[in-house]
Design a protein around this motif. Structure first.
Motif, PDB file in Angstrom:
ATOM      1  N   ASN A  20       0.859  -1.185   0.000  1.00 14.05           N
ATOM      2  CA  ASN A  20       0.000   0.000   0.000  1.00 14.05           C
ATOM      3  C   ASN A  20       0.896   1.236   0.000  1.00 14.05           C
ATOM      4  O   ASN A  20       1.025   1.942   0.996  1.00 14.05           O
ATOM      5  N   ASP A  21       1.539   1.492  -1.148  1.00 15.16           N
ATOM      6  CA  ASP A  21       2.631   2.463  -1.184  1.00 15.16           C
ATOM      7  C   ASP A  21       2.347   3.701  -2.027  1.00 15.16           C
ATOM      8  O   ASP A  21       3.229   4.534  -2.229  1.00 15.16           O
ATOM      9  N   THR A  22       1.123   3.869  -2.513  1.00 14.55           N
ATOM     10  CA  THR A  22       0.817   5.000  -3.391  1.00 14.55           C
ATOM     11  C   THR A  22       0.846   6.316  -2.620  1.00 14.55           C
ATOM     12  O   THR A  22       0.212   6.442  -1.563  1.00 14.55           O
ATOM     13  N   ARG A  50      -0.735   5.785   3.747  1.00 17.32           N
ATOM     14  CA  ARG A  50      -0.230   4.566   3.116  1.00 17.32           C
ATOM     15  C   ARG A  50      -0.283   3.419   4.135  1.00 17.32           C
ATOM     16  O   ARG A  50      -0.839   3.549   5.217  1.00 17.32           O
ATOM     17  N   SER A  58       6.382   8.176   6.312  1.00 12.88           N
ATOM     18  CA  SER A  58       5.430   9.192   5.844  1.00 12.88           C
ATOM     19  C   SER A  58       5.401  10.391   6.771  1.00 12.88           C
ATOM     20  O   SER A  58       5.166  11.527   6.346  1.00 12.88           O
TER      21      SER A  58
END
Length: 423
Positions: A20-22, A50, A58
């Motif tokens: 889940n890196d967008t 993310r 983040s």
């Protein structure tokens, strides 16, 4: 890695949170945000969350915190790391809670290095679910919860509540063992009057608390963080005693092994193993129903954001043409309360799935309250000969950030610096 020796399936599924890196620029998608957060770090940079794998990264890799990508010595207090790493309770235990909350990031730059993991939710000796953050225990006690009566099913949500809850930083003076006077920025859950949006609004109003003063409207603002637990508590899933883990960490079987999936993600990405355990629709029908409802929520959210942005801009014009503090007092309170309810309703990430009725109610009240502010502003603007004022166009990120007073040239330079550091 030590946990992985004993719980390999859970560990391997946890590593999938890296998928889940967008990086999803929300100000690009919703330009109104820059106006709503004018004068606050969020107006510069705000991305959708993310996976847990990136929680610490983040937090550091954003212009909002004011630190370069590879620099752990930025200007933020250690409280900003409070729910991002299992190293946090480790340092609290080592140094004491107040000492942990004192100072800036630099103090723990070489210590807070692991992203959200096993020890955030599990006791390292027994692997039982545990509350590792003392401020959650205090918040629960202040809200009237008897900690001795918490069940295992409760814990399957409360370990999430340690991070997915509304909070603020309270400046607290204290004296260390050497007699030094210090000031800590302590994480507090504002649950004394209840967990509803209105109860927390009252809590903050009684204490004259503000997160910042809006750069355009001069409103003393509140910034909702991520009240996911509180919103969940108002919804049908909580009323049916469905825990966070039931939907976000469903059980899986591999051979003869049954374990909870630690690839914590949206249940909509795994409908067959989450939603359909209870719901009787087909996967396609349920997805269509949810998406249809989500579109309605998005429509109400856009209305609230547009009205709030215009209220801020019209208030700014009122100050410009000579409005007095007395004339603006009720207007600013309307704006404060309207934005709080809008923010509260959407900042919890998934609120519409957890509590759709409450989400829509808050958005409706936010819109009405913002409109009330604008109606009052019409009279003020008319009094000072500015009845024809129209809010400027904020339909793109660049336009909105310019209106919000974000120094775009400096912002571009900072982003280039970030990219070069990443390379």
């Amino acid at each position: 890695e030590v946990w992985a020796k004993y719980y390999p399936h859970q560990y391997d599924s946890w590593k999938k949170t890296s998928q889940n890196d967008t990086i999803d620029d929300m100000i690009e998608k919703k330009p109104q945000l820059a106006v709503l957060w004018a004068g606050y770090g969020f107006a510069k940079d705000y991305n959708a969350p993310r996976g847990h794998f990136y929680a610490l990264q983040s937090n550091q890799n954003t212009l909002r915190t004011g630190a370069p990508v590879d620099d752990k010595t930025g200007p933020m207090p250690p409280a900003c790391w409070a729910c991002k790493s299992p190293d946090v309770p480790r340092m609290m235990e080592k140094d004491g809670e107040l000492e942990y909350f004192t100072g800036k990031w630099a103090k723990y730059g070489d210590e807070i290095v692991n992203s959200i993991g096993c020890a955030d939710c599990h006791d390292s000796q027994t692997a039982d679910l545990t509350i590792s953050r003392p401020y959650l225990k205090k918040g629960l006690e202040n809200s009237g919860v008897d900690l001795s009566k918490i069940t295992h099913q409760d814990m399957r949500s409360l370990v999430c509540a340690q991070c997915h809850s509304e909070y603020y930083f309270k400046k607290t003076g204290w004296t260390d063992k050497q007699g030094n006077e210090k000031t800590a920025a302590v994480v507090i859950f504002p649950w004394n009057d209840g967990m509803s949006a209105e109860a927390m609004e009252e809590y903050y109003d009684e204490r004259n608390f503000k997160d910042w003063t809006h750069k355009i409207s001069k409103t003393p603002m509140l910034k909702a963080q991520h009240p996911g637990y509180e919103m969940y508590k108002t919804g049908i899933h909580a009323k049916r005693n469905v825990a966070c883990a039931d939907c976000h960490m469903p059980y899986k079987r591999e051979g003869g092994i049954k374990y909870s999936d630690h690839h914590i993600q949206s249940p909509m990405d795994n409908i067959a193993n989450t939603c359909l355990n209870c719901h009787r629709e087909s996967e396609a029908d349920l997805e269509e129903i949810v998406n249809e409802k989500l579109e309605r929520k998005e429509q109400l959210m856009e209305l609230a954001m547009d009205n709030l942005a215009k209220a801020h801009l019209e208030a700014g014009k009122a100050w410009e043409v000579g409005a007095t503090e007395l004339e603006m007092e009720d207007i600013l309170m309307n704006i404060r309360h309207a934005q709080w309810k809008w923010d509260y309703s959407i900042a919890s990430h998934g609120s519409f799935y957890h509590a759709p009725e409450e989400t829509l109610r808050l958005l409706a009240v936010a819109t009405e309250t913002a409109q009330n502010a604008r109606l009052k502003l019409v009279k003020v603007l008319a009094k000072y000969g500015a009845i024809d004022y129209a809010a400027p166009d904020f339909s793109t990120k660049q336009k909105a950030q310019k209106i919000a007073g974000v120094p775009l040239d400096k912002l571009v330079a900072e982003k280039i610096n970030f990219k070069n550091t990443l390379m």
